[in-house]
Write a protein that holds these residues in place. Sequence first.
Motif, short mmCIF file in Angstrom:
data_model
loop_
_atom_site.label_atom_id
_atom_site.label_comp_id
_atom_site.label_asym_id
_atom_site.label_seq_id
_atom_site.Cartn_x
_atom_site.Cartn_y
_atom_site.Cartn_z
N LYS A 3 0.64 -1.20 -0.05
CA LYS A 3 -0.21 -0.02 0.02
C LYS A 3 0.88 1.16 -0.10
N HIS A 35 -3.33 0.42 -3.53
CA HIS A 35 -2.98 -0.94 -3.17
C HIS A 35 -2.19 -1.09 -4.71
N HIS A 83 -5.65 6.08 -11.57
CA HIS A 83 -5.50 4.83 -12.23
C HIS A 83 -5.18 4.67 -13.74
N SER A 90 -4.32 -1.60 -7.90
CA SER A 90 -5.52 -2.45 -8.15
C SER A 90 -6.68 -1.95 -7.26
N TYR A 91 -6.49 -1.08 -6.32
CA TYR A 91 -7.36 -0.37 -5.45
C TYR A 91 -6.81 0.89 -5.07
N LYS A 93 -8.82 4.16 -2.26
CA LYS A 93 -9.71 4.59 -1.27
C LYS A 93 -9.01 6.23 -1.29
N GLU A 115 -14.00 4.56 -3.06
CA GLU A 115 -13.26 3.48 -3.30
C GLU A 115 -13.68 2.99 -4.26
N LYS A 116 -12.50 2.28 -4.90
CA LYS A 116 -12.79 1.52 -6.34
C LYS A 116 -11.76 0.41 -6.42
N ASN A 117 -12.10 -0.84 -6.62
CA ASN A 117 -11.41 -2.00 -6.77
C ASN A 117 -11.30 -2.30 -8.36
N ASN A 119 -9.65 -4.57 -9.88
CA ASN A 119 -9.72 -6.05 -10.15
C ASN A 119 -11.01 -6.54 -10.42
N LEU A 120 -12.16 -5.94 -9.80
CA LEU A 120 -13.41 -6.33 -9.60
C LEU A 120 -14.42 -5.60 -10.57
N ASN A 122 -15.68 -2.73 -10.16
CA ASN A 122 -16.91 -1.97 -9.48
C ASN A 122 -16.74 -0.64 -9.04
#
Length: 122
Positions: A3, A35, A83, A90-91, A93, A115-117, A119-120, A122
């Motif tokens: 992190k 992350h 990003h 990968s993440y 916040k 927050e945003k992930n 890898n998923l 979302n």
Amino acid sequence: MSKIFLEDVKIYAYHGVLPEENIIGTYYIINAEIHTNLWKASESDDLNDTISYVDINEIIHNEMKIKSKLLEHVAGRIILKVHENFPEISYIKLKITKTAPPMKGEMKGASIELEKNFNLNN
């Protein structure tokens, strides 16, 4: 899990729904948690093997200069821009606190957290 944190970044900016917020402005406090894999940099001691928090800080400052009505909009722009520049993240916040919101009563501030992930999706 690796992190990067930027903590309590203080920036004067002009966001808000009320017209006076866009004229007077106030201080905002930004906290970011990112992350990514930092192990290569831990071995190489080479800036090219990591994500420079100086670059992330610059993105935050540049996006905070763009007036928005909603802090959610500002946070979303910051997250997507970070990003875009560092797709290996990968993440993310991000918390933005308006230190002097135009509301009754004394308070430390009003905040949103987004927050945003990646890898998923979302």
